[in-house]
Design a protein around this motif. Sequence first.
Motif, PDB file in Angstrom:
ATOM      1  N   PRO A  18      11.574   9.844  -2.518  1.00  0.00           N
ATOM      2  CA  PRO A  18      11.702   8.557  -1.821  1.00  0.00           C
ATOM      3  C   PRO A  18      11.441   7.409  -2.797  1.00  0.00           C
ATOM      4  O   PRO A  18      10.460   7.420  -3.528  1.00  0.00           O
ATOM      5  CB  PRO A  18      10.636   8.625  -0.728  1.00  0.00           C
ATOM      6  N   GLY A  19      12.334   6.410  -2.779  1.00  0.00           N
ATOM      7  CA  GLY A  19      12.185   5.285  -3.689  1.00  0.00           C
ATOM      8  C   GLY A  19      12.772   5.546  -5.050  1.00  0.00           C
ATOM      9  O   GLY A  19      12.467   4.822  -6.009  1.00  0.00           O
TER      10      GLY A  19
ATOM     11  N   ARG B  58       0.837  -1.204   0.000  1.00  0.00           N
ATOM     12  CA  ARG B  58       0.000   0.000   0.000  1.00  0.00           C
ATOM     13  C   ARG B  58       0.873   1.255   0.000  1.00  0.00           C
ATOM     14  O   ARG B  58       0.575   2.232  -0.694  1.00  0.00           O
ATOM     15  CB  ARG B  58      -0.914  -0.003   1.223  1.00  0.00           C
ATOM     16  N   MET B  59       1.958   1.251   0.781  1.00  0.00           N
ATOM     17  CA  MET B  59       2.838   2.422   0.835  1.00  0.00           C
ATOM     18  C   MET B  59       3.577   2.606  -0.483  1.00  0.00           C
ATOM     19  O   MET B  59       3.776   3.740  -0.949  1.00  0.00           O
ATOM     20  CB  MET B  59       3.809   2.270   2.008  1.00  0.00           C
ATOM     21  N   LEU B  60       3.981   1.490  -1.133  1.00  0.00           N
ATOM     22  CA  LEU B  60       4.649   1.611  -2.422  1.00  0.00           C
ATOM     23  C   LEU B  60       3.701   2.204  -3.462  1.00  0.00           C
ATOM     24  O   LEU B  60       4.097   3.055  -4.272  1.00  0.00           O
ATOM     25  CB  LEU B  60       5.158   0.242  -2.876  1.00  0.00           C
ATOM     26  N   ARG B  61       2.431   1.736  -3.453  1.00  0.00           N
ATOM     27  CA  ARG B  61       1.451   2.296  -4.400  1.00  0.00           C
ATOM     28  C   ARG B  61       1.239   3.785  -4.129  1.00  0.00           C
ATOM     29  O   ARG B  61       1.132   4.593  -5.036  1.00  0.00           O
ATOM     30  CB  ARG B  61       0.110   1.546  -4.289  1.00  0.00           C
TER      31      ARG B  61
ATOM     32  N   LEU C 188       3.324   5.970  -2.739  1.00  0.00           N
ATOM     33  CA  LEU C 188       4.493   6.743  -3.162  1.00  0.00           C
ATOM     34  C   LEU C 188       4.517   6.917  -4.678  1.00  0.00           C
ATOM     35  O   LEU C 188       4.818   8.002  -5.200  1.00  0.00           O
ATOM     36  CB  LEU C 188       5.773   6.034  -2.710  1.00  0.00           C
ATOM     37  N   LYS C 189       4.191   5.831  -5.396  1.00  0.00           N
ATOM     38  CA  LYS C 189       4.202   5.889  -6.854  1.00  0.00           C
ATOM     39  C   LYS C 189       3.198   6.934  -7.353  1.00  0.00           C
ATOM     40  O   LYS C 189       3.472   7.702  -8.286  1.00  0.00           O
ATOM     41  CB  LYS C 189       3.872   4.511  -7.416  1.00  0.00           C
TER      42      LYS C 189
ATOM     43  N   GLU D 179       8.377   3.881 -11.140  1.00  0.00           N
ATOM     44  CA  GLU D 179       8.800   2.808 -10.239  1.00  0.00           C
ATOM     45  C   GLU D 179       9.293   3.397  -8.923  1.00  0.00           C
ATOM     46  O   GLU D 179       9.769   4.540  -8.858  1.00  0.00           O
ATOM     47  CB  GLU D 179       9.921   1.967 -10.863  1.00  0.00           C
ATOM     48  N   ILE D 180       9.217   2.557  -7.855  1.00  0.00           N
ATOM     49  CA  ILE D 180       9.736   2.869  -6.527  1.00  0.00           C
ATOM     50  C   ILE D 180      10.755   1.786  -6.188  1.00  0.00           C
ATOM     51  O   ILE D 180      10.454   0.587  -6.279  1.00  0.00           O
ATOM     52  CB  ILE D 180       8.619   2.901  -5.460  1.00  0.00           C
TER      53      ILE D 180
END
Length: 852
Positions: free
Chosen positions: A248-249, A203-206, A208-209, A216-217
């Motif tokens: 970030p990422g 969920r956090m990666l989505r 951030l993206k 991409e992250i």
Amino acid sequence: MTAIRPLILAVVIAVISFTASAKEVAYAYGDFGSRPLVSGNITEYNGKDMVTSVVASAGANSKPPKQMSTKTVDEMKEEINIKLNVDNPAVEDKGSSLILDYPGDGTINQICSIYEYMVGNWSYKRDQRGIEVLQYSNKSLEKGEGRYSGQGDCDDFAILLASLIESIGGTSRIILAYGPYGGHAYTEVYLGAFSGSECDVERMLRWLKKKYNVQEINYHTDLDTGDVWLNLDWWRDPNTGAELAKHPGGPLFRSTNNTPISIKEGYPKVPLTPLNDPPAAQFSVSLDVPAERENITFNASKSKDIGGKIVAYKWDFGDGNRTDSLSTPEILHSYARGGFYTVSLTVQDNEDTASTSSRNITINSLPQANFTITPQIPVVGSQVRFDASGSWDEEDGKNLAYHWEINNNSAIFNLVSPPKQVYDEAGMYWVNLTVSDTNGAVGHKNYLLKINQPPIARIGIDSANLSLGRLVNFTAALSEDKDGEIVDYTWDFGDNSSVDNNKTAMHGYAEGGNKIIRLSVGDNDGARSIISQEIFINRPPIASFSIVPAEPNKGEQVSFNASSSSDPDGKLERYLWDFGIGKAMPEVYTKSLAEHTYSVAGRYDVILIVQDDKGANSSMIKSVEVGTGDCSGDYHWKNGNCVPDTSTIIYRTDFEKYSVGTLPPGFVIKYNGKGDQYQAITSDAAHSGTKSLQAWGAPNWGANIDYYFNMPESGRIGFDVYLRANSKDEGSAQFFNPEGATWGWGWAGIGFDENGNISIPASSTSNSYKMLQPPGDQWYQVRSEMDVATGATWIWVNDILFVDGKTPSEMGYVNPEAYKGIRAITFNDASWYEHPSTPIYIDDFKLYTVKS
């Protein structure tokens, strides 16, 4: 930030020894999930591995000078943890101020706030030539002088960033990287453990993206634990100057070796919390101009939730109708009236965050169809006029289109008033009017025009009960009136009985034969019709049977003959017998003859039920006395039959030739030493003749009549005797061994309980009885056999086997060896009772050995 230089670590790190396998793998998370990266993996390392500090310029192609100093990984880790200086008040205050607008329990957007502040306000400064300096985090803050987030090179940037993350409760680490662009240091933050597509990490990666609108992250994943570390690097391409990592990422530094420096090692890692952005509520309406009472599809499937998923949909249709929380995005709804309405949709995600969207819709009112009929009650041959001038629409008034379907759709017109119609036949005729407004909405009026016709009478009869003595069900439920309803019923049952005025009726006949049934029905318009039907009332059969022989003995076959039964107006088909012991098998006979053999003497009530070809029954009961029969001499009863003995008789007597006070040879009196004894021959309870042997005890002592015999060496020995006890005390008859057994205890014992019911011992305790055959105070034929070698016993009572080959051990006797070598029989063994006073009668005694 002004004068930003490439964030190239002034300390070039060279890993002397690493293991070949990767400890953590670098991934990039995109639209199609995560993909592994070619470089950037963190390989296995040892705390004693050496890293080399080298003074380097900011250029990618610069060569490091010859001066260098080396440290182990553990030494570098210790120094970096010192320089973090997390507890410094300036660092802690700065971290708190950076998340002031983002309250929460360690949320991902707090990390983003710190990162964006650091990247957007950093003043880059390389270390002095030949000296590698790792600044304290608060020192880097001070060098910024309040105008910048801080000042220093990339390792100072990484240390301050990690310190700020730790100050707000996050878990960070610093990666020392070495690659074609030289040495570098950057920070990573711990997101949590990766476990499934719906975990908090994804969920956090989505999030951030979406937040940074990137493809991409980038992150590292521990292959053993699933722990995920988000890249927080910030660096530029040394050749082009382009910022490759500015969120970030972002892309990982192009390195060949990566060494993680853990911070506050030994403390548990604390995962971040995903940020829950409110879901976006959107919906569509299936119709452009819906009409009242028309089903409309409201579809909220385009609603979205970035950080999670939508779990509930609530609708308010603006007309007073609302829904509870629904799990699906589509719903049907119609409006009872036209007008303007505001529809609102509220969506809620899996973290109880909601948002609402509304839109206005217009519902077109339906036109109202109306017409009159003249005359109102037409008759056959009438001319009927239809007029729709009373129809109207709220928006369009009289501006309507008309469509008539008259005479069951056989005549179609598009006029306000069609030509008059003539009806030549009775019946029901649909008149349908449809009016349409300018928006295409329609209104209908349907009318069933009636040209009356008589009802139709139909009789229903329960044919299964057309017999004397039974109630017959009659029903007029199948009667019908095609243009109305039946309101009156009149029954005539054809036997001069009173009429019945119900739709259904029950009637019984006193005489058999043919009957004429009449039913008259009337409809709500006064028309009537009559129908008649002939039925035949069956006379029941007559049951009769004979028994041969009339006075049978047990074991003798008895014939039952029902050929004298008859049926006055049909034929017999079934004979059901009960021979006094329950239904016969087979349960139903199709012929009049039956046979049965009784195994026990007594009185039996035999029942015959006969049934004719129309299902009528009758019955007859007769009693039969079954005698004991004569089965003496060298015969005995077995399985209900009198069969020859398969035995060698040792001794036999029937006590007829003995007088009072005498005993047959071999019989002796035994007593327990507490008093005198008494025995006599009596006729009070005779069995086969006029005399039987009686033995009994007086209070406080017990009398026993014993018979001694020479024991055979092998095979089976048995006795056959008729016994009876008629008092409320107890007695027995049993084998015993006078030399080996305690007096009063025996084997193969058969006793009487306090009610005179015969029983056998259930265990080694001789007064623990198991009931066999009540009621008491009657004669029992008792047969008992014992295997000389094993003590196994068989006991029959009235030709029924109750003990089947059980040994003393199986019967619970504590010392089975004591009962081998049996050579005596005792009657009325009552020595173990305090007040034995049980008369026991003995007759037809026989001692034998079983033939091999």
